[in-house]
Design an enzyme around this catalytic site. Structure first.
Site, PDB file in Angstrom:
ATOM      1  N   GLY A 138      40.267  40.832  35.117  1.00  0.00           N
ATOM      2  CA  GLY A 138      39.973  39.659  35.596  1.00  0.00           C
ATOM      3  C   GLY A 138      39.536  40.311  36.906  1.00  0.00           C
TER       4      GLY A 138
ATOM      5  N   CYS B  47      43.960  46.001  41.872  1.00  0.00           N
ATOM      6  CA  CYS B  47      41.988  44.992  42.167  1.00  0.00           C
ATOM      7  C   CYS B  47      41.054  45.966  41.853  1.00  0.00           C
ATOM      8  CB  CYS B  47      42.224  44.556  43.999  1.00  0.00           C
ATOM      9  SG  CYS B  47      41.006  43.768  43.461  1.00  0.00           S
ATOM     10  N   LEU B  48      40.697  45.904  41.005  1.00  0.00           N
ATOM     11  CA  LEU B  48      39.415  46.975  40.337  1.00  0.00           C
ATOM     12  C   LEU B  48      37.857  47.030  41.912  1.00  0.00           C
ATOM     13  CD1 LEU B  48      37.845  45.206  36.655  1.00  0.00           C
ATOM     14  CD2 LEU B  48      39.157  47.713  37.750  1.00  0.00           C
TER      15      LEU B  48
ATOM     16  N   HIS C 124      44.711  35.250  41.547  1.00  0.00           N
ATOM     17  CA  HIS C 124      43.658  36.614  42.191  1.00  0.00           C
ATOM     18  C   HIS C 124      42.829  36.154  41.493  1.00  0.00           C
ATOM     19  CE1 HIS C 124      43.639  41.302  42.775  1.00  0.00           C
ATOM     20  NE2 HIS C 124      42.606  40.894  42.574  1.00  0.00           N
ATOM     21  N   GLU C 125      42.117  35.941  41.114  1.00  0.00           N
ATOM     22  CA  GLU C 125      40.469  36.132  41.065  1.00  0.00           C
ATOM     23  C   GLU C 125      40.147  34.448  41.774  1.00  0.00           C
ATOM     24  OE1 GLU C 125      39.261  38.690  39.674  1.00  0.00           O
ATOM     25  OE2 GLU C 125      40.782  39.049  38.985  1.00  0.00           O
TER      26      GLU C 125
ATOM     27  N   GLN D 107      32.808  40.819  42.992  1.00  0.00           N
ATOM     28  CA  GLN D 107      33.056  41.812  42.800  1.00  0.00           C
ATOM     29  C   GLN D 107      31.714  42.988  42.075  1.00  0.00           C
ATOM     30  OE1 GLN D 107      37.106  40.958  41.018  1.00  0.00           O
ATOM     31  NE2 GLN D 107      37.435  42.874  41.652  1.00  0.00           N
TER      32      GLN D 107
ATOM     33  N   HIS E 206      39.542  35.690  45.506  1.00  0.00           N
ATOM     34  CA  HIS E 206      38.508  36.489  45.362  1.00  0.00           C
ATOM     35  C   HIS E 206      37.378  36.050  45.646  1.00  0.00           C
ATOM     36  CE1 HIS E 206      38.836  40.655  44.921  1.00  0.00           C
ATOM     37  NE2 HIS E 206      39.587  40.269  43.368  1.00  0.00           N
TER      38      HIS E 206
END
Length: 163
Positions: free
Chosen positions: A46, A90-91, A132-133, A51, A136
């Protein structure tokens, strides 16, 4: 398509509430394509627009396994249900993992890249990734929800046990 740099913590862009998208054009389509390429190149499932430096309400989720890529523009959670605790990463937080409690079920209303409204229901891991996304897009980081940090070695041991 292009692979963009992923913004890592600490960076103020990650904690900003994103703006709604009102223009559905080639620029938006290119952003979605770039986000997909960036997510795949980074081995993620995701990615949210902040990000990659864009503070607009756009996020994608791709669990692979022959499933369709989920593109969410202006997503809104309309229903949740159940609860489960699982390890997340998380990235934007390389090598940080932790247990996070999230709903097991989610219903979301969003728009696609052309502006068409759609509804999506998801459970379990897919619901977790979607939520989660969406977090963000509201400037909410998963680290604020971690109940227990998990080190990389512990995570690798758990994965080996599952195989």
């Amino acid at each position: 398509m292009a692979i963009r740099n992923i913004i890592t913590h600490p960076n103020d862009l990650l904690t900003k509430k994103c703006e709604e998208v009102h223009v559905f054009d080639e620029k938006l389509a290119n952003l979605l394509d770039d986000m997909y390429d960036t997510m795949i190149a980074s081995d993620g499932i995701g990615l949210a627009a902040p990000q990659v430096g864009e503070t607009i309400q756009v996020a994608i989720v791709d669990l692979g396994e022959g499933q369709e890529v989920i593109e969410m523009v202006n997503p809104e959670v309309v229903e949740i249900g159940g609860s489960e605790v699982e390890v997340e990463g998380c990235l934007s937080f390389p090598d940080i993992y932790g247990e996070v409690e999230r709903p097991f079920y989610v219903k979301v209303e969003a728009q696609d890249r052309d502006g068409a409204l759609y509804e999506l229901e998801a459970e379990d891991y897919e619901a977790r990734a979607i939520l989660h996304e969406i977090d963000h897009l509201h400037g909410v980081l998963f680290t604020t929800k971690i109940t227990r940090y998990v080190d990389v070695e512990e995570l690798e041991n758990e994965l080996e046990e599952e195989l």
